[in-house]
Design an enzyme around this catalytic site. Sequence first.
Site, PDB file in Angstrom:
ATOM      1  N   GLU A  22       0.799  -1.239   0.000  1.00  0.00           N
ATOM      2  CA  GLU A  22       0.000   0.000   0.000  1.00  0.00           C
ATOM      3  C   GLU A  22       0.827   1.282   0.000  1.00  0.00           C
ATOM      4  OE1 GLU A  22      -0.949  -2.649   1.591  1.00  0.00           O
ATOM      5  OE2 GLU A  22      -3.024  -2.958   0.972  1.00  0.00           O
ATOM      6  N   HIS A  37     -10.090  -5.222  10.786  1.00  0.00           N
ATOM      7  CA  HIS A  37     -10.715  -4.997   9.489  1.00  0.00           C
ATOM      8  C   HIS A  37     -12.028  -4.239   9.589  1.00  0.00           C
ATOM      9  CE1 HIS A  37      -7.801  -8.104   8.404  1.00  0.00           C
ATOM     10  NE2 HIS A  37      -7.955  -7.721   7.153  1.00  0.00           N
TER      11      HIS A  37
END
Lengths: 343, 383
Positions: free
Chosen positions: A73, A142
């Site tokens: 990322e 998450h």
Amino acid sequence: MAALRCFLRSGKPAMEVTVRDALNQAMDEELERDDRVFLLGEEVAQYDGAYKVSRGLWKKYGDKRIIDTPITEMGFAGIAVGSAMAGLRPICEFMTFNFSMQAIDQVINSAAKTYYMSAGLQSVPIVFRGPNGASAGVAAQHSQCFAAWYGHCPGLKVVSPWNSEDARGLLKSAIRDDNPVVFLENELMYGVPFELSEEAQSKDFTVPIGKAKIERQGNHITLVSHSRMVGHCLDAAAVLAKEGIECEVINLRTIRPMDIETIEASVIKTNHLVTVEGGWPQFGVGAEICARIMEGPAFNYLDAPAVRVTGVDIPMPYAKILEDHSVPQIKDIMFSVKKTLNV
Amino acid sequence: MPTHHQGSPGQPSCEVKLPQRQENAPRLTEASAVPGPQLAGARAVVAARTYADFTQQATFDIKKCDVHKLEEGPPLTSTLTREDGLKYYRTMQTMRRMELKADQLYKQKIIRGFCHLYDGQEACAVGIEAGINLTDHLITAYRAHGYTLTRGGTVREIMAELTGRRGGIAKGKGGSMHMYAKNFYGGNGIVGAQGQIFETYNMASLWKLPCIFICENNKYGMGTSVERAAASTDYYKRGDFIPGLRVDGMDVLCVKEATKFAADFCRSGKGPILMELQTYRYHGHSMSDPGVSYRTREEIQEVRSKSDPISMLKDRMLNNNMASVEELKEIDIEVRKEIEDAAQFATTDPEPPLEDLCNHIFYNEPPMDVRGTNPWSKLKSMS
């Protein structure tokens, strides 16, 4: 999908489109409209998208416009920002915004602040998009909502659509916007169909960033929310209406810049305010709304303290019974409304 | 039945050869002769085979490891005792069956959220643990069920965690990706961070930290093949100044020897070392990924038939008279029962109590209040 698009072009009346398809169509149209627009992220191309939001785009636009990245990322967000600085218009997908924490320096320090630091020399027309907030059973790492974190930063626009019209119109606006936009989607909303008016189906339909929408009119209390919780507010309002309580439900649509004027006008009318969000309470979206209401003209019209309905102040547990009790339920909204109205 | 190797601990063991029937080999005693067919035939045969009938130890050729910045690598042979062989077989089979049961429960929606299964990679977790001690520290990513087992978790605790029950190893609060045990730091959901690994390599090497970096190279990062994601797929060389090994991750003995070698390297103060285990996952990335859009069913089938880690160990042991078919079947039956029992527990154990919702925010703190979904909701949090 091709059949659906023909339908839209022929200008048929309102039709049902899922949030996923609305996002897909918005990206498709913007990719077609402007050569500089491209999408990059993990599994966006050959896999058709981890959540299938980019389905069919790689097949249509190829390797140069739809780019699969390695799982890295910080790296690809940096590459995306650089490409925006150099004149392209990237859509950088984070598989979920939880993973954006790996790249947050690029979002804030490379994207958000650059136009300011360069005194207007260097703009960064980039969109960071992906699912945000709680899903179902995906546990602590998450499930975080990043609306407050990104909403905190000057230089960023932060957008949080609820339904298909929001998703479609706001994504088109975000892509056309010359500034960095954080576009917070919601995984649980992807499969939900909503009616799209004929106007909303047109290729140039956009929803302005920075303007809230009143989804339901009411006189007794103002409910302000964003993303999936807007649906919860409308559901609560429907039940409360049976008891004679009429809620005005405001869909923020944009977190930053926040449309406080719409909220103020509503509070001046209803005299009561409850904010509803999925994220944590401390320093959250609701906290900001309450603070601004206190600092503005609407404060004097409040008949009761403004109140926030939020996620519970804990990391998200996995077990279903615990998870269910960690996020606002419709009954929590109703309870807060009644307490605020003292009924 | 001839016994080929009469090795026992302390005696030098001999080269592996296929067993040959020898005419003047010692005969079994009358009492342990194979009985005639009868109802409890299979059982009787097991009972009749005594400890002394089996080869106690054998040495096997293992694949040579590719090395990076090392003069020599792990040994080319591995000695396996019957006892260890049975232990590895049982553990790998338990791991395999546990993951398959998880697959079943997920499809029944009894397990929710993310579920990343380990079947195919059993030799990695078992081989690594065989080369280290439980007092060593281990951390991994989200494909963690196998390691939770080898690090001391029970199948019951693991399955109950997957189903989100109070008997789960994290009391139902962590889920599939967040399981912990003593000296096992999870179970982590956020991965990738290729930059961070290089930062870690640098500091570990600079400060000579005794750290084994292990890459389980199962050929795919979610739905993307390594060729499409890595400029160099020689992961064992990516440590640059850190020495590395590329290991056959489907062979539990190869993994064991490599891990022992790596552990010795670290313990002798030489600093960090990198191990790339070449392995394969039969399932897709997670239960939401069918795993066949980016690889062929033929590829999966080929690995299953030619390189399955459990079959490899089983064949070695059977071909060298280290165990009998019946004995291994017996283990299979016991494993199956253990998994069934664990699944039963995992589906009947109650969910965590609501009182536990806000506990475990801070360690070693007095009880505090936690805000619920609204300002009138004050929940209790204990350390």
